[in-house]
Write an enzyme that holds these catalytic residues in place. Structure first.
Site, short mmCIF file in Angstrom:
data_model
loop_
_atom_site.label_atom_id
_atom_site.label_comp_id
_atom_site.label_asym_id
_atom_site.label_seq_id
_atom_site.Cartn_x
_atom_site.Cartn_y
_atom_site.Cartn_z
N CYS A 144 35.61 -35.44 32.41
CA CYS A 144 35.48 -36.00 33.76
C CYS A 144 35.23 -34.89 34.77
CB CYS A 144 36.70 -36.78 34.21
SG CYS A 144 37.21 -38.07 33.09
N ARG B 295 29.99 -33.23 32.82
CA ARG B 295 31.38 -33.36 32.36
C ARG B 295 31.71 -34.78 31.91
NH1 ARG B 295 34.47 -29.22 33.59
NH2 ARG B 295 36.31 -30.53 33.35
N TRP C 181 34.43 -39.45 31.80
CA TRP C 181 34.24 -39.45 30.34
C TRP C 181 35.45 -40.21 29.81
CZ3 TRP C 181 36.79 -37.63 25.94
CH2 TRP C 181 36.01 -37.59 24.77
N ASN D 260 41.26 -35.90 36.30
CA ASN D 260 40.61 -35.41 35.09
C ASN D 260 41.72 -34.92 34.16
OD1 ASN D 260 38.92 -32.28 34.38
ND2 ASN D 260 39.07 -34.07 33.11
N GLY D 261 41.74 -35.45 32.93
CA GLY D 261 42.78 -35.03 31.99
C GLY D 261 43.39 -36.24 31.31
N GLU E 28 24.60 -25.62 12.49
CA GLU E 28 24.27 -25.72 13.91
C GLU E 28 23.00 -26.57 14.12
OE1 GLU E 28 25.69 -25.33 16.56
OE2 GLU E 28 24.19 -25.02 18.09
N LYS F 262 22.89 -29.97 16.34
CA LYS F 262 21.96 -30.16 17.47
C LYS F 262 21.24 -31.50 17.31
CE LYS F 262 23.20 -28.03 19.73
NZ LYS F 262 24.25 -27.07 19.67
N GLU G 176 23.58 -34.54 17.87
CA GLU G 176 24.04 -34.71 19.25
C GLU G 176 23.01 -35.39 20.15
OE1 GLU G 176 25.12 -30.47 20.13
OE2 GLU G 176 26.85 -31.45 21.03
N HIS H 1 25.82 -29.78 -5.97
CA HIS H 1 27.17 -30.28 -6.24
C HIS H 1 27.43 -31.61 -5.53
CE1 HIS H 1 28.23 -26.59 -8.28
NE2 HIS H 1 27.63 -25.94 -7.30
N LYS I 100 29.98 -31.91 28.44
CA LYS I 100 29.74 -30.49 28.24
C LYS I 100 31.03 -29.74 27.97
CE LYS I 100 27.24 -26.81 28.21
NZ LYS I 100 26.52 -26.65 26.95
#
Ligand code: M6R
Length: 616
Positions: free
Chosen positions: A2, A27, A76, A102-103, A489, A493, A496, A512, A611
């Protein structure tokens, strides 16, 4: 996560809040809202969706949003789905107290039960609505001022918060407080700007105070800032700093998305990370935070690197780098796992925490745990002055500049660059690298920006490959050795921003299990550079082809052998294997971007992500 924003001054609050919220959308962007105060009334608007939806809603009301005090929020979702009701600001039952948060309030349920027993009702599912009503309850029961009620309530709260609270009857005062979530205060003559991130008020002031955990501030129109400890109301001396952000860095410029801009910035950002630290002709590396703690690193029996997400992938690369060049054993931990498993940490153990934002809640908590147990904690952060940067014993900034795209790109290569420098310095001092190799690697490191620039030239070829595969449901990413984390990575990417399922594996692990997935519909992206198990990688490609799998190979320029085998190749310049992740990741970033672009996704703000993950 947030984003919160607040304004108290003499200008119209509305445009300041809206513009600030737009800069905070990284955010969270599930819903947004504002409350603007005028005399003893306020206008509250909130809506599901992004800030421009909020603007549309306000515009359609055909009412002027007047007032020089206001607060705003971009959400968020944690407690309760993203909808108009759960959007902030939240209002107390009497309609008298308005708050943004926020939290996470961890004991919100216990508090809610108390409030329900005392006749309070709730419209939303949020922990924030519980907290604002708790403040009202404490205020009314004890006939406290708002300031005292906020302080007493916060002393009962378990969790993390940055909040801004206003009383309808006193719109000339905003009370803000912080524990665990970031909160900065901009100060400009008769004006206060409150924000989760100072980039949202940089247009108005560069004077900033970063509130510390456990601090609250009482902002009153025309009065000096009053900073206090939440615990005992002890008065504190504010330390005002000067912001050093260049406005150009937070604009998209000629690029369609921040992510693309940030991918293309990498030749420059890597150079910025190296600037003043790698003196190429002299082959000298110097980082202050390492230099002044050299003995600690040299005597380390082991090193533990802790991070989340992309920073965790950089940490895995750090493990290869440090073990290879310094011969010190390295472990890599997810911050969220490390902190909850009673880790064995001894005094003077060396811990490295890596975080782009410097605010990731799990990484911050892991760092505090390690410090409490007596470890020496070294931080690698991008955001200057962030909570992690302020809490470590020593550290090195990555100097990649603000990273706005939710999918991390330039921060990743900057983190690896710092890790290379760190490994080279320690390796040299421990004599675990010979002089020839040290000098050779210094020289090669200096050539990385140019080689990344060269790799970016593959964008057109990558666009063509993306046209072929943008519609697949699954992709595999394979790499070996130090390029295995790069495969992870690359897969992250793609997931996401395109919402295509992708997995990264060490190439040899394919047989395997994952090989069962391979057919003509599951393309495999494989990092097949000439150095490091090249022959084995060729074997892996043969195995994929034998199962009609499609292969997209990242190869070194002029590699005929893989060229003949793979369906598509992306050529990148030659470099020592140990430095290769700085280059091999670039085409994977572009591939994810181009596929997501063709699929028409919201690249800079992918669904469900934010983010900076400041909740645990
Ligand atoms: O700010 P941090 O580096 O601590 O963030 C860690 C992760 O949340 C972050 O890397 C995340 O995985 C990114 N969205 C990756 O692109």
């Amino acid at each position: 996560m947030c984003g919160i924003i607040g304004y108290l001054g003499y200008r119209d609050a509305y445009p300041i809040l809206i513009n600030g919220l737009k800069k905070l959308e990284y955010r969270g962007y599930d819903s947004s809202g504002i409350a603007v105060f005028y005399d003893n009334v306020y206008n509250l608007y909130k809506t599901k969706g992004r800030v421009h939806e909020l603007e549309k809603k306000i515009f359609s009301c055909k009412k002027q949003v007047k007032g020089t005090t206001g607060i705003g929020h971009t959400r968020w979702a944690t407690h309760g789905i993203p909808d108009d009701i759960n959007a902030h600001p939240h209002v107390s039952n009497s309609n008298g107290i308005i708050m943004i948060h926020n939290g996470i309030i961890e004991n919100y349920y216990a508090i809610k039960i108390i409030l329900l027993k005392n006749g309070f009702t709730f419209k939303s599912k949020t922990d924030t609505e519980v907290l604002v009503n708790f403040i009202e309850y404490i205020k009314k029961e004890n006939k406290f001022s708002l300031e005292k009620a906020v302080r007493i309530s916060l002393n009962e709260v378990v969790g993390a918060y940055s909040i801004a609270v206003i009383e309808k009857s006193h719109p000339e005062t905003i009370i803000i407080a912080k524990l665990g979530s970031p909160l900065s205060l901009g100060i400009n003559n008769e004006e206060f700007f409150v924000a989760s991130d100072p980039i949202s008020f940089i247009d108005y002031t560069k004077n900033v105070l970063y509130l510390k955990d456990g601090e609250m501030a009482i902002l009153k129109k025309g009065e000096k800032l009053d900073l206090r400890k939440i615990k005992d109301n002890h008065k504190l001396n504010p330390v005002i700093e000067k912001l050093k952000i260049n406005l150009k860095e937070i604009e998209k410029g000629k690029y369609k998305h921040f992510m693309l801009k940030e991918i293309y910035e990498q030749p420059k950002t890597i150079l910025d990370t190296l600037r003043g630290r790698l003196l190429i002709p002299e082959k000298i590396i110097c980082i202050d935070g390492i230099e002044s703690n050299k003995e600690i690193f040299l005597n380390a029996k082991s090193i533990t690197i802790i991070a989340c997400g992309t920073s965790w992938h950089a940490s895995l690369i750090g493990e290869y780098l440090l073990e290879e060049l310094t011969r010190i054993p390295v472990e890599v931990e997810y911050a969220s796992e490390f902190r909850y498993r009673n880790p064995i940490i001894e005094k003077k153990d060396v811990i490295i925490v890596i975080s782009q934002s410097g605010e990731t809640a799990d990484t911050l908590a892991a760092l505090k745990l390690a410090k409490n147990k007596g470890a020496f904690v070294f931080g690698i952060c991008n955001v200057v002055g962030s909570s992690i940067a302020r809490n470590v014993d020593a550290g090195a900034y990555t100097h990649a500049g603000p990273e706005i795209g939710v999918a991390s790109t330039k921060a990743f290569t900057a983190q690896i660059t710092v890790l290379v420098l760190l490994a080279l310095i320690i390796g040299k001092h421990r004599s675990t690298i010979d002089d020839f190799r040290y000098k050779f690697l210094c020289k090669e490191l200096g050539s990385i920006p140019e080689k990344v620039d060269h790799a970016l030239k593959m964008d057109d070829a990558i666009k063509k490959i993306s046209q072929v595969y943008y519609n697949v449901d699954n992709l595999l990413y394979l790499g070996r050795g130090i390029n295995f984390p790069v495969a992870l990575e690359g897969a992250l990417k793609l997931k996401e921003i395109s919402y295509i399922h992708a997995e990264g594996y060490p190439a040899a692990e394919m047989k395997h299990g994952p090989i069962a997935l391979i057919d003509e519909n599951v393309p495999v992206v494989i990092i097949a550079t000439r150095k490091g198990c090249y022959e084995k990688i060729i074997g892996n490609i043969q195995e994929i082809k034998a199962r009609r799998g499609k292969v997209i190979a990242i190869i070194n320029e002029g590699d005929i052998q893989v060229h003949l085998l793979a369906d598509h190749v992306i050529e990148i310049p030659n470099i020592s294997e140990i430095l290769s992740p700085l280059i091999t990741v670039v085409p994977l970033q572009l591939l994810a971007y181009q596929i997501a672009y063709i699929r028409g996704k919201n690249i800079d703000q992918p669904r469900n992500l934010a983010k900076s993950v400041t909740v645990e």
